[in-house]
Design a protein around this motif. Structure first.
Motif, PDB file in Angstrom:
ATOM      1  N   GLN A  36       0.631  -1.289   0.047  1.00  0.00           N
ATOM      2  CA  GLN A  36      -0.081   0.013  -0.064  1.00  0.00           C
ATOM      3  C   GLN A  36       0.919   1.320   0.160  1.00  0.00           C
ATOM      4  O   GLN A  36       1.736   1.486   0.858  1.00  0.00           O
ATOM      5  CB  GLN A  36      -0.991  -0.061   1.054  1.00  0.00           C
ATOM      6  CG  GLN A  36      -1.893   1.432   1.432  1.00  0.00           C
ATOM      7  CD  GLN A  36      -3.208   1.266   1.819  1.00  0.00           C
ATOM      8  OE1 GLN A  36      -3.760   0.103   1.700  1.00  0.00           O
ATOM      9  NE2 GLN A  36      -3.811   2.139   1.956  1.00  0.00           N
ATOM     10  N   ARG A  67     -11.976  -2.191  -8.283  1.00  0.00           N
ATOM     11  CA  ARG A  67     -11.720  -3.385  -7.542  1.00  0.00           C
ATOM     12  C   ARG A  67     -10.844  -3.127  -6.635  1.00  0.00           C
ATOM     13  O   ARG A  67     -10.847  -4.371  -5.599  1.00  0.00           O
ATOM     14  CB  ARG A  67     -10.919  -4.533  -8.595  1.00  0.00           C
ATOM     15  CG  ARG A  67     -11.838  -4.842  -9.832  1.00  0.00           C
ATOM     16  CD  ARG A  67     -11.163  -5.845 -10.710  1.00  0.00           C
ATOM     17  NE  ARG A  67     -11.943  -6.173 -12.013  1.00  0.00           N
ATOM     18  CZ  ARG A  67     -11.475  -6.710 -13.059  1.00  0.00           C
ATOM     19  NH1 ARG A  67     -10.209  -6.958 -13.135  1.00  0.00           N
ATOM     20  NH2 ARG A  67     -12.077  -6.814 -14.051  1.00  0.00           N
ATOM     21  N   LYS A  69      -7.598  -2.249  -5.897  1.00  0.00           N
ATOM     22  CA  LYS A  69      -6.304  -2.770  -6.158  1.00  0.00           C
ATOM     23  C   LYS A  69      -5.143  -1.471  -5.926  1.00  0.00           C
ATOM     24  O   LYS A  69      -4.191  -1.583  -5.641  1.00  0.00           O
ATOM     25  CB  LYS A  69      -5.973  -3.482  -7.257  1.00  0.00           C
ATOM     26  CG  LYS A  69      -6.787  -4.574  -7.751  1.00  0.00           C
ATOM     27  CD  LYS A  69      -6.780  -5.508  -6.558  1.00  0.00           C
ATOM     28  CE  LYS A  69      -7.565  -6.631  -6.925  1.00  0.00           C
ATOM     29  NZ  LYS A  69      -7.747  -7.774  -5.746  1.00  0.00           N
ATOM     30  N   PHE A  71      -4.895   3.290  -6.073  1.00  0.00           N
ATOM     31  CA  PHE A  71      -5.746   4.557  -6.038  1.00  0.00           C
ATOM     32  C   PHE A  71      -5.157   5.417  -6.745  1.00  0.00           C
ATOM     33  O   PHE A  71      -3.859   5.321  -7.076  1.00  0.00           O
ATOM     34  CB  PHE A  71      -6.270   4.796  -4.524  1.00  0.00           C
ATOM     35  CG  PHE A  71      -4.892   5.144  -3.695  1.00  0.00           C
ATOM     36  CD1 PHE A  71      -4.450   4.169  -2.934  1.00  0.00           C
ATOM     37  CD2 PHE A  71      -4.542   6.258  -3.601  1.00  0.00           C
ATOM     38  CE1 PHE A  71      -3.315   4.466  -2.273  1.00  0.00           C
ATOM     39  CE2 PHE A  71      -3.533   6.789  -2.914  1.00  0.00           C
ATOM     40  CZ  PHE A  71      -2.730   5.586  -2.102  1.00  0.00           C
ATOM     41  N   VAL A  73      -3.937   9.491  -7.801  1.00  0.00           N
ATOM     42  CA  VAL A  73      -3.966  10.768  -7.351  1.00  0.00           C
ATOM     43  C   VAL A  73      -3.624  11.911  -8.282  1.00  0.00           C
ATOM     44  O   VAL A  73      -2.521  11.779  -8.831  1.00  0.00           O
ATOM     45  CB  VAL A  73      -2.916  11.076  -6.150  1.00  0.00           C
ATOM     46  CG1 VAL A  73      -3.275  12.339  -5.232  1.00  0.00           C
ATOM     47  CG2 VAL A  73      -3.153   9.987  -5.032  1.00  0.00           C
ATOM     48  N   ARG A  81      -2.824  -0.190  -3.468  1.00  0.00           N
ATOM     49  CA  ARG A  81      -3.605  -0.280  -2.298  1.00  0.00           C
ATOM     50  C   ARG A  81      -3.285  -1.474  -1.500  1.00  0.00           C
ATOM     51  O   ARG A  81      -3.089  -2.575  -2.400  1.00  0.00           O
ATOM     52  CB  ARG A  81      -5.285  -0.051  -2.891  1.00  0.00           C
ATOM     53  CG  ARG A  81      -6.047   0.219  -1.449  1.00  0.00           C
ATOM     54  CD  ARG A  81      -7.458   0.839  -2.124  1.00  0.00           C
ATOM     55  NE  ARG A  81      -8.555   0.701  -1.215  1.00  0.00           N
ATOM     56  CZ  ARG A  81     -10.032   0.618  -1.485  1.00  0.00           C
ATOM     57  NH1 ARG A  81     -10.447   1.141  -2.582  1.00  0.00           N
ATOM     58  NH2 ARG A  81     -10.763   0.527  -0.372  1.00  0.00           N
ATOM     59  N   ARG A  82      -4.001  -1.597  -0.195  1.00  0.00           N
ATOM     60  CA  ARG A  82      -3.610  -2.787   0.468  1.00  0.00           C
ATOM     61  C   ARG A  82      -4.292  -4.020  -0.126  1.00  0.00           C
ATOM     62  O   ARG A  82      -5.361  -3.995  -1.050  1.00  0.00           O
ATOM     63  CB  ARG A  82      -4.329  -2.719   1.627  1.00  0.00           C
ATOM     64  CG  ARG A  82      -4.648  -3.739   2.790  1.00  0.00           C
ATOM     65  CD  ARG A  82      -5.591  -3.838   3.658  1.00  0.00           C
ATOM     66  NE  ARG A  82      -5.346  -2.689   4.426  1.00  0.00           N
ATOM     67  CZ  ARG A  82      -4.941  -3.097   5.860  1.00  0.00           C
ATOM     68  NH1 ARG A  82      -4.927  -4.634   6.183  1.00  0.00           N
ATOM     69  NH2 ARG A  82      -4.804  -2.033   6.752  1.00  0.00           N
ATOM     70  N   ARG A  85      -7.061  -9.154   2.383  1.00  0.00           N
ATOM     71  CA  ARG A  85      -6.604  -9.725   3.775  1.00  0.00           C
ATOM     72  C   ARG A  85      -6.608 -11.345   3.582  1.00  0.00           C
ATOM     73  O   ARG A  85      -7.799 -11.747   3.475  1.00  0.00           O
ATOM     74  CB  ARG A  85      -7.218  -9.282   4.974  1.00  0.00           C
ATOM     75  CG  ARG A  85      -7.250  -7.766   4.703  1.00  0.00           C
ATOM     76  CD  ARG A  85      -7.531  -7.121   6.173  1.00  0.00           C
ATOM     77  NE  ARG A  85      -7.857  -5.632   5.982  1.00  0.00           N
ATOM     78  CZ  ARG A  85      -8.044  -4.838   6.929  1.00  0.00           C
ATOM     79  NH1 ARG A  85      -8.217  -5.452   8.332  1.00  0.00           N
ATOM     80  NH2 ARG A  85      -7.947  -3.572   6.997  1.00  0.00           N
ATOM     81  N   GLN A 244     -13.942  -3.269   0.240  1.00  0.00           N
ATOM     82  CA  GLN A 244     -13.396  -2.117  -0.392  1.00  0.00           C
ATOM     83  C   GLN A 244     -14.409  -1.134  -0.752  1.00  0.00           C
ATOM     84  O   GLN A 244     -15.046  -1.720  -1.762  1.00  0.00           O
ATOM     85  CB  GLN A 244     -12.144  -2.271  -0.967  1.00  0.00           C
ATOM     86  CG  GLN A 244     -10.986  -3.283  -0.214  1.00  0.00           C
ATOM     87  CD  GLN A 244     -10.007  -3.292  -1.233  1.00  0.00           C
ATOM     88  OE1 GLN A 244     -10.108  -4.360  -2.210  1.00  0.00           O
ATOM     89  NE2 GLN A 244      -8.784  -2.905  -0.966  1.00  0.00           N
TER      90      GLN A 244
END
Lengths: 249, 249
Positions: A36, A67, A69, A71, A73, A81-82, A85, A244
Motif C-alpha cells: 500500500q 476493484r 487494487k 488509487f 492521485v 492499495r492494500r 487480507r 473495499q
DNA sequence: CAGTGGTCTAGACCACGAA
DNA sequence: TCGTGGTCTAGACCACTGC
C-alpha cells in the motif's frame, strides 16, 4: 497488435486490451511485491510499455481502482492499495472460496444434490414458477480440515442444466463459466446474524442456538437473469468479511 | 456547454460532465419509478438528449454500473438494477447513516468527544505515532427512537483539525467534506461477529455477552492518507448489511 | 512551473442479441 | 440483418501536486 492474435482459434474469444493491461499491472504489483502506498510507473511510461493509447491505460486503471487494487492521485501518481487480507472472505469477489483462502487446504462435503420444486421463498428469490425445476445443493466446506461454513444453494435448472456430485464438490461457478460458457454478471449480497440449528451446531462442534454469520446472495447472469440463490452460514469464530469501498460522492 | 457555466464563481468547482449525466440518469430512474429490469433509453438518444459525446455517456453508465444502479447488456440495452433495500445498511456507500435510513427518524447521543493519544491498536490502524493527537468519539445512534448502533471512532487531529459536540451529533463526514473541504477517497471494511459488554448490553436493552455485528472501517482521503478508524457495533435483531458486487472475471 | 493525471471529443470499427 | 452497446485511438486541453 495483429487482430488474429487476439482471437483464439475459431472460438472468437476476444481479449480486451484494457483487461490485458489491467492483468499485467496486477502482475507487476505481485512480482515486485508492492505494498500500500507504493507508486506505479507514470501514465506516459505505461502507454509506451504496453503500446496502447492513453485512454486504454486509463480504462485499465479505472477498473483496478474499482476493484480496490490501486488509487489514483491527480498530479501525483498512481499507488497500490492494500491487498486482500488473508483469511478474510472477500465479499466483492464473491465467487466462493478458492479465491478467499488461497493458501489453505480446502474441500467440500456434499450433503444434498437433488432436483426439487421451489417453495415460496425460492420462487421469489429466483423469480421462478412453482412448477420450475431447481437444483438444490447443500455442502459443508472445510478449511484445513475444519468445518468453516454450511452452504445451501438453489440453481435454476433451466440455466444450470446439469450438475453432478463431482462438479458440486469442486467449484460450481468454475463449471458454470467454463463448461456451460455462461458469464456471471452481478450479485446482491446481504449479511446478517443468524443462529445454528442442532444439525449445524453438530457440524461446527458447538451448541444449538449459537450465533453465526449468514450471507445470502442472489447471482445474476450478464443479461440480468437470476440463476442462483444461496444461504451460507459461517462459524462465528473463524469468519471475517472484507470489503473495499470507493463510492464517496 | 459554455465553460464558465461549469465553474462556480471563483471557487473553480468543476462540474464533470459524466457526473452530471450520471446524476440525471439516476434522477430519470427515480422520477419514472423504474424497477429492476426496466429499460433505459438507448445510447444514441442519450447522447442527443444530454448533448455529450458517446464516450461521456458510456463513462457515466460505467460509473452507475459500478455503483450497482444499472447493468448493461451488449446488443440489447441498458437496464435498471434493484435499488438499495430500505432498512439495510449499504456497506458500499459507507458514509454512515443518513443514506441508509432515509425514511426514518435518526439522531445520535454523544458519549465521548475528546483529544487522546493513540494506543497500539489505533497507532497501527491510523498509521500515527504515539505522541500524535487523536479525536476520540463515542456515539449511540438511534433509529425511530430506538438504539441501533454504538460507534467508536478515532480521527487524526492533523487532518480533522476541529470537532465539537454539534458537529459530532450530526454528520462528521458531511462536515469533513463540506466545511474542511477534504475529499474522502476509499475505505477498507471488515464485518465480523462480536459480543456486547455490560454497558453496551444496557444500551441495547439486552444481555451481556450477547452477539452483535461489528463493522470495522478504515477511511482514507483521496491521496491515500488514513484519517479515520471506526468500530461500530450493531444490534443483531435490527441489522442487515447490503452490498452489490460486479467483480466477476 | 514542470510533471502527472483527467476530461472530453469524433470517428472508425467490432460484437452481441433479437427477430 | 439491424439495432444496440463496446473498444480503441489521437489529440486538444484542463487540473492538481510538489518542487
Amino acid at each position: 497488435m495483429i487482430k488474429s492474435i487476439r482471437k483464439r482459434y475459431q472460438e472468437v474469444i476476444v481479449i480486451l486490451k484494457y483487461e490485458e493491461v489491467a492483468k499485467k499491472i496486477q502482475e507487476y504489483i505481485r512480482i515486485n511485491d508492492l505494498k500500500q502506498g507504493d507508486k506505479l510507473p507514470i501514465l506516459d511510461d505505461m502507454t509506451r510499455q504496453f503500446d496502447v493509447s492513453k485512454s486504454t491505460i486509463i480504462k485499465a486503471l479505472d477498473i483496478l481502482e474499482s476493484r480496490g487494487k490501486i488509487f489514483q492521485v491527480r498530479g501525483s501518481g498512481i499507488f497500490v492499495r492494500r491487498h486482500r487480507r488473508d483469511g478474510h472472505v472477500n465479499l466483492l469477489e464473491a465467487q466462493g472460496f478458492k479465491n478467499d483462502m488461497p493458501h489453505y487446504d480446502l474441500h467440500s462435503t456434499v450433503l444434498a444434490l437433488e432436483v426439487v420444486k421451489p417453495d415460496k421463498k425460492i420462487q421469489e428469490q429466483l423469480q421462478v414458477k412453482p412448477e420450475d425445476d431447481i437444483y438444490y445443493i447443500k455442502r459443508i466446506r472445510y478449511v484445513d480440515g475444519e468445518s468453516f461454513c454450511i452452504e445451501q444453494s438453489w440453481y435454476k435448472k433451466s440455466v444450470v442444466t446439469y450438475l453432478n456430485e463431482q462438479i458440486v464438490e469442486e467449484s460450481i461457478f468454475n463449471y458454470i463459466s467454463k463448461a456451460l460458457n455462461l458469464s456471471i454478471g452481478f450479485a446482491d449480497l446481504v449479511v446478517e446474524l443468524d443462529v445454528l440449528n442442532k444439525e449445524e451446531a453438530d457440524i461446527f462442534g458447538t451448541h444449538e442456538h449459537d450465533a453465526c454469520l449468514m450471507l445470502k446472495s442472489i447471482y445474476h447472469l450478464h443479461n440480468g437473469e437470476v440463476f442462483d440463490y444461496s444461504e451460507i452460514k459461517y462459524r462465528k469464530d473463524k469468519t471475517k468479511f472484507f470489503m473495499q469501498s470507493n463510492n464517496f460522492y
